[in-house]
Design an enzyme around this catalytic site. Sequence first.
Site, PDB file in Angstrom:
ATOM      1  N   ARG A   1       0.844  -1.187   0.000  1.00  0.00           N
ATOM      2  CA  ARG A   1       0.000   0.000   0.000  1.00  0.00           C
ATOM      3  C   ARG A   1       0.881   1.240   0.000  1.00  0.00           C
ATOM      4  NH1 ARG A   1       1.831   1.858   4.006  1.00  0.00           N
ATOM      5  NH2 ARG A   1       0.616   3.740   3.743  1.00  0.00           N
ATOM      6  N   GLY A   2       0.230   2.419  -0.078  1.00  0.00           N
ATOM      7  CA  GLY A   2       0.991   3.664  -0.145  1.00  0.00           C
ATOM      8  C   GLY A   2       1.217   3.979  -1.616  1.00  0.00           C
ATOM      9  N   ALA A   3       0.968   5.241  -1.990  1.00  0.00           N
ATOM     10  CA  ALA A   3       0.916   5.593  -3.411  1.00  0.00           C
ATOM     11  C   ALA A   3       2.172   5.186  -4.204  1.00  0.00           C
ATOM     12  CB  ALA A   3       0.606   7.076  -3.554  1.00  0.00           C
TER      13      ALA A   3
ATOM     14  N   ARG B   1      -7.411  -0.638  -6.928  1.00  0.00           N
ATOM     15  CA  ARG B   1      -7.714   0.499  -6.035  1.00  0.00           C
ATOM     16  C   ARG B   1      -7.759   1.769  -6.901  1.00  0.00           C
ATOM     17  NH1 ARG B   1      -4.400   1.087  -0.631  1.00  0.00           N
ATOM     18  NH2 ARG B   1      -6.269   2.209  -0.031  1.00  0.00           N
TER      19      ARG B   1
ATOM     20  N   ASP C   1      -2.037  10.853  -2.240  1.00  0.00           N
ATOM     21  CA  ASP C   1      -2.336   9.798  -3.215  1.00  0.00           C
ATOM     22  C   ASP C   1      -2.614  10.356  -4.598  1.00  0.00           C
ATOM     23  OD1 ASP C   1      -2.904   8.472  -0.514  1.00  0.00           O
ATOM     24  OD2 ASP C   1      -2.827   6.834  -1.973  1.00  0.00           O
TER      25      ASP C   1
ATOM     26  N   ASN D   1      -5.493  12.425   0.340  1.00  0.00           N
ATOM     27  CA  ASN D   1      -4.651  11.571   1.193  1.00  0.00           C
ATOM     28  C   ASN D   1      -5.570  10.830   2.155  1.00  0.00           C
ATOM     29  OD1 ASN D   1      -1.995  10.624   1.985  1.00  0.00           O
ATOM     30  ND2 ASN D   1      -2.311  11.740   3.889  1.00  0.00           N
ATOM     31  N   LYS D   2      -4.976  10.035   3.016  1.00  0.00           N
ATOM     32  CA  LYS D   2      -5.732   9.183   3.937  1.00  0.00           C
ATOM     33  C   LYS D   2      -6.822   9.974   4.653  1.00  0.00           C
ATOM     34  CE  LYS D   2      -5.476   5.697   4.363  1.00  0.00           C
ATOM     35  NZ  LYS D   2      -6.448   4.862   3.588  1.00  0.00           N
TER      36      LYS D   2
HETATM   37  O1  MRU Z   1      -4.784   3.334   2.089  1.00  0.00           O
HETATM   38  P1  MRU Z   1      -3.290   3.510   2.088  1.00  0.00           P
HETATM   39  O2  MRU Z   1      -2.632   2.987   3.304  1.00  0.00           O
HETATM   40  O3  MRU Z   1      -2.690   3.000   0.799  1.00  0.00           O
HETATM   41  O4  MRU Z   1      -3.113   5.080   2.092  1.00  0.00           O
HETATM   42  C1  MRU Z   1      -1.827   5.612   2.027  1.00  0.00           C
HETATM   43  C2  MRU Z   1      -1.781   7.059   2.232  1.00  0.00           C
HETATM   44  O5  MRU Z   1      -2.786   7.724   2.386  1.00  0.00           O
HETATM   45  C3  MRU Z   1      -0.424   7.681   2.155  1.00  0.00           C
HETATM   46  O6  MRU Z   1      -0.363   8.813   2.952  1.00  0.00           O
HETATM   47  C4  MRU Z   1      -0.143   8.082   0.710  1.00  0.00           C
HETATM   48  O7  MRU Z   1      -0.292   6.986  -0.144  1.00  0.00           O
HETATM   49  C5  MRU Z   1       1.202   8.663   0.530  1.00  0.00           C
HETATM   50  S1  MRU Z   1       2.445   7.464   0.695  1.00  0.00           S
HETATM   51  C6  MRU Z   1       3.958   8.142   0.460  1.00  0.00           C
END
Ligand code: MRU
Length: 348
Positions: free
Chosen positions: A46-48, A89, A237, A247-248
């Site tokens: 996970r994470g962009a 996603r 994201d 973002n989250k």
């Molecule tokens: O749902 P996730 O855990 O994939 O969400 C991730 C985030 O919101 C991060 O802050 C974002 O992807 C930036 S990661 C460098």
Amino acid sequence: MNIRTIDWKNNKVRIIDQTKLPQRLVYLNLDKIEDLWQAIKKMQVRGAPALGAAAALGVYLGVRNYPGSDWPGFSRKLNTAAKYIASSRPTAINLFWGIEKACAAAQENNKKPVFKIKQAILEEAKKIMREDASSCRKIGDYGSRLLKSGSRVLTICNAGILATIDYGTALGVIYSACDQGKKVKVFSCETRPLLQGSRLSCWELNKQGVDVTMIADNTAASLMAGGKVDAVIAGADRIAANGDSANKIGTLNLAVLCRYHKLPFYIAAPQSTFDLKLKNGRGIKIEMRDWQEVTRILLKKTVAPEGAAVINPAFDVTPHELISAIITDKGVIRMPYVKNIRKILRGK
Ligand code: MRU
């Protein structure tokens, strides 16, 4: 850093299974596109930025066993693989960017034998990983100039090693400041419902020897009111052309709190997170996830009555007016965003 979130090892995609952290550091070796799709969906990876690399590697897994030697047939297989990975996603643009990069590498080599086209896709995925590692360090370098020794930074979710290849964006800024000998204190919001802040950010910050204190999400306002926070840094994201940043879920709350408490609110993200085709954040598709993520802690212990109504958006969009600066691998971008994003990212 000696932790690698995603890698290509022994002809397989090797990822850290992030659903097992912080209790256990478990690696998964994936060699089927379907397994990688599941891993993305379940947020084992996970994470962009990590999703950008995963997507490109996923495309490769989807085509590598194509038996034919013709470009038209291969190209159909490639499209199917691309569409499939894209359905995992919706919000992080990096995932679509990684797919596009992989497909473009195939297209550029379409006159070559199919085995060479496959090789080109894999090479592109490896390049995405190398470039992410270096762009995160640049983000860290630019962003660390915004922090002094003694800075107390609040963050949300995980925008660190585990969200990228091996360094992080928002946490990369902190790692870079610490590497320069600055003392930085981090407050990590636990990040309901899937607890990326407590499970993942606290885990990796601890491992890197950074001073981190976990807080429940609803503690942020009182910490700020008590003068205990100097800045908020979050990842992103997807960032629209006007700077609106997805973002989250909960990031918007922090941006609003920062405005009230007159604190800087920073977004840290690489160029691959910008979606310049979108004029503003209203066009960002927000992923809606399973309600059970909210009613059961980590999908186990039930914390709501049977049949409770739930909405579970995974992201929110912070309007650009609330963002003090966007820290990128090309430099720190400030208002007016439409003009400066174009200028810094496109050199115009
Ligand atoms: O749902 P996730 O855990 O994939 O969400 C991730 C985030 O919101 C991060 O802050 C974002 O992807 C930036 S990661 C460098």
